[in-house]
Design an enzyme around this catalytic site. Structure first.
Site: not given
Ligand SMILES: *Cc1c(COP(=O)(O)O)cnc(C)c1O
Length: 420
Positions: A275-276, A312, A342-343
């Protein structure tokens, strides 16, 4: 590597000055670089060229349709964690045969939707879920392709909120319990046992936790083979970290090489759920400074983006680098970049050295492509911001800024409150 850079003191995304986008769409907005996204995907994919594999982008990191479509075009699949993410992935044209579904709390409607869509794999996270999916698949007259998500009890040395592979975390099935659950799954008539999965956490900057998890899964797979249970798909999840500040995460090619070396001898298709690492450094959040406020004990720079737009820093205390969109000679100050919410927890950067940003100027909050827009909310009744994709010398609005009308969509006054 990313395509945000200065030219004559001005920040560009690829060949578009960020300031030009701001003048057209207003602020705040997320801005993604197409070239960076594509490059990240290709590098990650190439890292596993030596092994049969599928790259399933973790939709939760950034669920915009244009981004999902881009990765699908490049051959990628999707890792989803909800019916809504499945809907998005299908809308974007992701091949359902490349979709894997994780998550501890899939409900019956979501399970039905995924079965009807013909996804590749359900990653099951509990013994009870086995029974539920078997029941629903039976009703539909289909066989559900399943993997068990194993909790390998590995400490990924990351933030506690984003570690998922420790025994105390809610995720996955304890590795000691796994063989028993596999036997159970094998006996259920409407399940087809196909795989083993794990995902140990996020923003992991060392290789060891990944290798340790893989070793544990490998020995499990060998035990299962002895019982006549063959694992066709090995899903190693996501979690590879990126550089926000001074981190030095392994390059995807090192990650790929290390995993493939450890996989030698195994006959299966590898699934990865990055993902990231694909989107994080491909996006920035652009915000305009509204005011500054200097007191004896504080120095605040108040921007038009807040914790509802980028959660984040407030949620995990995460660091995002700040860059001026127009460079100019100026002192550094110790300050906090805060939003309008407002936090007191509403900050994008806290008590840190930063350029003395001035009212009216644009600030780029770097590395905001992952878990940025996707975690944003309407808190304080703030419309969610626009998302832009830049490709070479052009930019495209891939999500319009929300309007006030959208804020009240679906709300109804009950009869007894109608009328003056
Ligand atoms: C969040 C998640 C990912 C992706 O994680 P990254 O750190 O963004 O690579 C992959 N698989 C599962 C099951 C997740 O919950």
């Amino acid at each position: 590597m990313h395509h945000f850079h200065y030219r004559d003191g001005e920040l560009y995304c690829e060949n578009v000055p960020v300031d030009r986008i701001a003048r057209k769409v207003g602020t705040p907005f997320y801005c993604y670089s197409h070239a960076t996204l594509e490059h990240h995907y290709r590098v990650f994919d190439a890292a596993f060229a030596g092994f049969s594999h599928i790259v399933c982008f973790a939709v939760k990191a950034n669920a915009n349709l244009a981004i999902l479509r881009l990765f699908a075009r490049l051959g990628g699949g999707a890792d989803i964690v909800s019916g809504g993410e499945l809907y998005r992935a299908l809308q974007a044209g992701v091949d359902p045969r490349k979709i894997v579904y994780s998550g501890v709390g899939k409900n019956s409607e979501e399970i039905r939707f995924a079965l009807k869509s013909g996804i590749l794999l359900f990653n099951l996270e509990s013994s009870q879920e086995l029974g539920e999916i078997n029941r629903i698949a039976g009703r539909l007259g289909v066989k559900a392709p399943v993997a068990l998500r194993i909790n390998p009890d590995i400490d990924p040395q990351t933030h506690p909120y984003i570690s998922t592979g420790l025994k105390k975390n809610k995720f996955g099935i304890d590795i000691e319990q796994a063989v028993q659950d596999y036997r159970h799954a094998q006996e259920l008539p409407h399940l087809e046992v196909k795989g083993a999965a794990c995902h140990i956490g996020s923003q992991i900057t060392e290789l060891d936790p990944f290798i340790d998890a893989l070793k544990r899964l490998k020995s499990l797979i060998k035990r299962l083979e002895k019982e006549g249970i063959r694992i066709q798909y090995l899903d190693l999840g996501g979690g590879l970290g990126i550089r926000y500040d001074q981190e030095e995460p392994p390059h995807p090619s090192e990650y790929g090489e290390a995993l493939i070396k450890e996989l030698k001898g195994l006959k299966c298709t590898l699934i990865l759920e990055p993902g990231r690492v694909l989107v994080g450094n491909a996006g920035i959040l652009v915000t305009r400074v509204l005011y500054t406020k200097e007191g004896e004990a504080k120095h605040f720079i108040i921007a038009d983006a807040g914790m509802n737009d980028l959660a984040r820093p407030s949620l995990y205390g995460s660091y995002h680098a700040l860059r001026p969109v127009k460079e100019r000679p100026r002192p550094e100050v110790k300050a906090s970049l805060v939003g309008p919410i407002c936090e007191s927890g509403d900050f994008l950067a806290k008590d840190r050295k930063m350029p003395a940003f001035q009212p009216g100027e644009l600030v780029a909050v770097m590395s905001a492509g992952a878990y940025g827009f996707s975690m944003s909310s309407n808190y304080n009744a703030r419309p969610r911001v626009a998302e832009i994709m830049v490709k070479d010398g052009d930019f495209y609005v891939i999500r319009k800024r929300e309007t006030y009308r959208q804020l009240t969509w679906g709300e109804r006054l009950p009869d007894f409150l109608k009328g003056a």
